[in-house]
Design a protein around this motif. Structure first.
Motif, PDB file in Angstrom:
ATOM      1  N   GLU A  18       0.831  -1.209   0.000  1.00  0.00           N
ATOM      2  CA  GLU A  18       0.000   0.000   0.000  1.00  0.00           C
ATOM      3  C   GLU A  18       0.864   1.256   0.000  1.00  0.00           C
ATOM      4  O   GLU A  18       0.568   2.235  -0.669  1.00  0.00           O
ATOM      5  CB  GLU A  18      -0.941  -0.013   1.204  1.00  0.00           C
ATOM      6  N   SER A  19       1.962   1.202   0.790  1.00  0.00           N
ATOM      7  CA  SER A  19       2.818   2.387   0.876  1.00  0.00           C
ATOM      8  C   SER A  19       3.609   2.625  -0.401  1.00  0.00           C
ATOM      9  O   SER A  19       4.093   3.731  -0.649  1.00  0.00           O
ATOM     10  CB  SER A  19       3.779   2.262   2.066  1.00  0.00           C
TER      11      SER A  19
ATOM     12  N   ARG B  58       2.325   2.014  -3.562  1.00  0.00           N
ATOM     13  CA  ARG B  58       1.459   2.234  -4.731  1.00  0.00           C
ATOM     14  C   ARG B  58       1.643   3.632  -5.324  1.00  0.00           C
ATOM     15  O   ARG B  58       1.599   3.818  -6.538  1.00  0.00           O
ATOM     16  CB  ARG B  58       0.001   2.004  -4.357  1.00  0.00           C
ATOM     17  N   GLY B  59       1.850   4.614  -4.477  1.00  0.00           N
ATOM     18  CA  GLY B  59       2.013   5.973  -4.972  1.00  0.00           C
ATOM     19  C   GLY B  59       3.258   6.168  -5.811  1.00  0.00           C
ATOM     20  O   GLY B  59       3.356   7.135  -6.589  1.00  0.00           O
ATOM     21  N   ASN B  60       4.211   5.247  -5.668  1.00  0.00           N
ATOM     22  CA  ASN B  60       5.457   5.368  -6.431  1.00  0.00           C
ATOM     23  C   ASN B  60       5.425   4.631  -7.759  1.00  0.00           C
ATOM     24  O   ASN B  60       6.383   4.716  -8.538  1.00  0.00           O
ATOM     25  CB  ASN B  60       6.630   4.853  -5.596  1.00  0.00           C
TER      26      ASN B  60
END
Length: 348
Positions: free
Chosen positions: A281-282, A284-286
């Protein structure tokens, strides 16, 4: 891998590491200290407090022949009978300490050293047992403990593979499958060079049992390494203060030290995690900052795509890099500006 269950809690792969605070002789002859240790261990994050159930007479005989005298190590100069007289936990305390642990909300168990201590603990309603490293070769004792059908955590310090195999087979032949094994360096204190945690891994693979570390070293390194290598149980000696003189103080952790170790172990087990693939989840933004195909020079309609006008660069808004060789030489169906993410509909 098989697991053991203590108070409806599974101990093994995928379950939280089970952390045991070994009281041993750290009560220093005071039941008030023993009670305080139980509450301090709970506050420091231990899952369980362990005691030992023996008397000097159940361990040895009162004899000063050279065989019975300790000539090296932490207890150099002691006589065995005298050492156990200093270190033992009076049996009349033990039901009271079990009740104290229940009030504190922490598990409680003991290491028996002979049949009489097993019978005593059975009378207390003990739910599970420990076998000490020095008793690994006491096959009659192991058979008797196993016959009670309770989970067993067995230390294997000093044990050869053949001795460990015999002890494991003894438990299983008694019809008891609830067994976990602890790697242990039976030195007091132990040093990292003697931990040989690879042996813990080997036991896990060979016996298909939960494993862990009974750690007599100071600090968290051994415990954290054991967890990273698949350990499910950590046992450490626990005291209120090493200045309270007793036979075990010198290699026991004070509450603040134990709490740091618990924190480190919990962080380590989170870092070990599970065997999963793909973005967390942490992460995904990358995903948008991966590479993809971009137009890097203006391209006219009908012009071919070349290494000079398209490149694999960050970010990830264009086609996946795997299509680079496929699209080279193909022609643009319309004008494409520099900085445009390349898409399949833009080419013939």
């Amino acid at each position: 891998m098989s697991a053991i269950t203590i108070h409806n809690r599974q101990i093994g792969d995928g379950a939280p590491v089970y952390i045991i605070a070994e009281m041993s002789a750290n009560h220093a002859g005071s039941i008030a200290h023993a009670r305080e240790i139980i509450h301090a261990a709970k506050e420091a994050g231990a899952d369980c407090v362990k005691i030992q159930t023996y008397t000097p007479d159940t361990m040895t005989i009162d004899c000063h022949n050279p065989y019975f005298n300790i000539t090296a190590g932490t207890w150099k100069g002691e006589n065995l009978y005298g050492l156990y007289r200093k270190a033992y936990t009076p049996w009349e305390w033990q039901p009271q300490l079990k009740e104290e642990a229940e009030r504190a909300g922490i598990d409680f168990f003991s290491t028996p050293f002979d049949k009489t201590s097993v019978d005593f603990l059975e009378g207390m309603g003990m739910d599970f047992y420990k076998i000490a490293s020095f008793e690994l070769v006491d096959i009659p004792l192991i058979r008797y403990v196993a016959s009670k059908g309770k989970p067993i955590i067995m230390s294997t310090g000093m044990g050869s593979l053949q001795e460990i195999e015999e002890a494991v087979e003894t438990v299983h032949r008694a019809g008891n499958q609830q067994l976990a094994l602890l790697r242990c360096a039976s030195a007091y204190p132990a040093v990292s060079d003697d931990m040989n945690l690879a042996a813990m891994q080997a036991m896990k693979e060979k016996f298909d049992l939960p494993v862990g570390l009974s750690d007599h070293s100071m600090g968290s390194v051994g415990a954290v390494a054991a967890v990273a290598m698949g350990g499910s149980i950590i046992e450490k000696h626990f005291c209120l203060d090493r200045s309270i003189r007793n036979p075990d103080a010198s290699f026991s952790m004070e509450p603040e030290e134990f709490a740091v170790m618990v924190r480190d172990v919990r962080m380590a087990e989170k870092a070990v995690g599970r065997a999963v693939f793909g973005p967390t989840e942490s992460e995904r933004g990358n995903l948008g900052f991966r590479r993809s195909l971009f137009v890097v020079e203006d391209i006219k309609a009908g012009e071919a795509l070349t290494p000079e006008n398209i490149r694999v660069i960050r970010p990830a808004y264009g086609m996946a890099p795997r299509y680079y060789d496929t699209v080279l030489g193909k022609r643009a169906v319309r004008d494409l500006k520099r900085g445009t993410p390349l898409q399949m509909e833009m080419i013939e």
